[in-house]
Design a protein around this motif. Structure first.
Motif, mmCIF file in Angstrom:
data_model
loop_
_atom_site.group_PDB
_atom_site.id
_atom_site.type_symbol
_atom_site.label_atom_id
_atom_site.label_comp_id
_atom_site.label_asym_id
_atom_site.label_seq_id
_atom_site.Cartn_x
_atom_site.Cartn_y
_atom_site.Cartn_z
ATOM 1 N N LYS A 1 10.256 16.400 -11.282
ATOM 2 C CA LYS A 1 11.214 16.050 -10.290
ATOM 3 C C LYS A 1 11.191 15.330 -8.714
ATOM 4 N N GLU A 2 11.152 16.271 -7.987
ATOM 5 C CA GLU A 2 11.008 16.387 -6.506
ATOM 6 C C GLU A 2 9.373 15.758 -6.368
ATOM 7 N N ALA A 3 9.081 15.088 -6.905
ATOM 8 C CA ALA A 3 7.495 14.360 -6.393
ATOM 9 C C ALA A 3 8.398 13.090 -7.162
ATOM 10 N N LEU A 4 8.939 12.863 -8.462
ATOM 11 C CA LEU A 4 9.306 11.678 -8.694
ATOM 12 C C LEU A 4 10.198 11.022 -8.005
ATOM 13 N N GLU A 5 11.552 11.824 -7.198
ATOM 14 C CA GLU A 5 12.280 11.562 -5.940
ATOM 15 C C GLU A 5 11.444 10.820 -5.107
ATOM 16 N N GLU A 6 10.632 11.963 -4.479
ATOM 17 C CA GLU A 6 10.301 11.451 -2.841
ATOM 18 C C GLU A 6 8.989 9.708 -3.862
ATOM 19 N N ILE A 7 8.907 9.664 -4.563
ATOM 20 C CA ILE A 7 8.491 8.213 -4.723
ATOM 21 C C ILE A 7 9.414 7.626 -5.215
ATOM 22 N N VAL A 8 10.265 6.925 -6.060
ATOM 23 C CA VAL A 8 11.723 5.987 -6.111
ATOM 24 C C VAL A 8 12.330 6.354 -4.040
ATOM 25 N N ARG A 9 12.286 8.202 -3.716
ATOM 26 C CA ARG A 9 12.460 7.478 -2.313
ATOM 27 C C ARG A 9 11.867 6.364 -1.403
ATOM 28 N N TYR A 10 10.785 6.207 -1.291
ATOM 29 C CA TYR A 10 9.901 5.677 -0.428
ATOM 30 C C TYR A 10 9.462 4.339 -1.667
ATOM 31 N N PRO B 1 0.966 -1.036 0.127
ATOM 32 C CA PRO B 1 -0.165 0.088 -0.134
ATOM 33 C C PRO B 1 0.744 1.088 0.152
ATOM 34 N N VAL B 2 0.315 2.098 -0.921
ATOM 35 C CA VAL B 2 0.791 3.694 -0.638
ATOM 36 C C VAL B 2 0.195 4.372 0.449
ATOM 37 N N LYS B 3 0.212 4.840 1.679
ATOM 38 C CA LYS B 3 -0.372 4.953 1.778
ATOM 39 C C LYS B 3 -0.954 6.993 2.146
ATOM 40 N N GLY B 4 -1.121 7.593 0.594
ATOM 41 C CA GLY B 4 -1.395 8.848 0.743
ATOM 42 C C GLY B 4 0.313 9.696 0.631
ATOM 43 N N LYS B 5 0.877 9.124 -0.036
ATOM 44 C CA LYS B 5 2.588 9.929 0.152
ATOM 45 C C LYS B 5 2.469 10.829 -0.655
ATOM 46 N N PHE B 6 1.780 10.349 -2.111
ATOM 47 C CA PHE B 6 1.701 11.728 -3.021
ATOM 48 C C PHE B 6 1.251 12.639 -3.080
ATOM 49 N N PRO B 7 1.185 13.693 -3.499
ATOM 50 C CA PRO B 7 0.327 14.763 -4.099
ATOM 51 C C PRO B 7 -0.068 14.099 -5.532
#
Length: 133
Positions: free
Chosen positions: A104-113, A86-92
């Protein structure tokens, strides 16, 4: 994004983010080959398995489908695993018109997760030494 901004490990064939049809929750899913030795000897020896690819990177070797036309056994038992978390509401939500830097900033957050939460579970499923669920 071109050129490719995110690179998959060679042992992961597909990675996707999706929305569950049942409850609308977000999930991340990795699809990867499962070699016969992970199946506790339940597959006959003469059955073909995933073959090592051209890139012998460690600790994540690239696995490819075997060549069935090389004169050997024509049967291949290829097992893949789909591991979903599950991805618990992490990404806007990111608008298609958003500036590249914001994307790119959002993608970096996704990749880190995914590297923190999904990758260790794939390693555990594949029996990578030292990995834990």
């Amino acid at each position: 994004m071109a050129p490719g901004y995110v690179r998959l490990r060679p042992d992961i064939h597909r990675l996707r983010l999706g929305v569950d049809d049942y409850d609308g929750s977000l999930f991340a899913q990795a699809t990867f080959p499962v070699p016969h030795h992970q199946l506790n000897g339940r597959v006959p020896y003469e059955m073909r398995d995933w073959s090592l690819g051209h890139r012998l990177s460690r600790p994540f070797p690239e696995l490819e489908e075997p060549d069935l036309h090389d004169g050997g056994s024509q049967a291949a038992y290829l097992v893949t695993g789909d591991l979903r978390i599950p991805v618990k509401g992490k990404f806007p939500y990111i608008s298609p018109e958003a500036p590249v830097a914001e994307v790119k900033e959002a993608l970096e957050e996704i990749v880190r997760y995914l590297n923190e939460e999904l990758a260790p579970k794939v390693d555990a499923a594949l029996g990578v030494e030292g990995s834990r669920w």
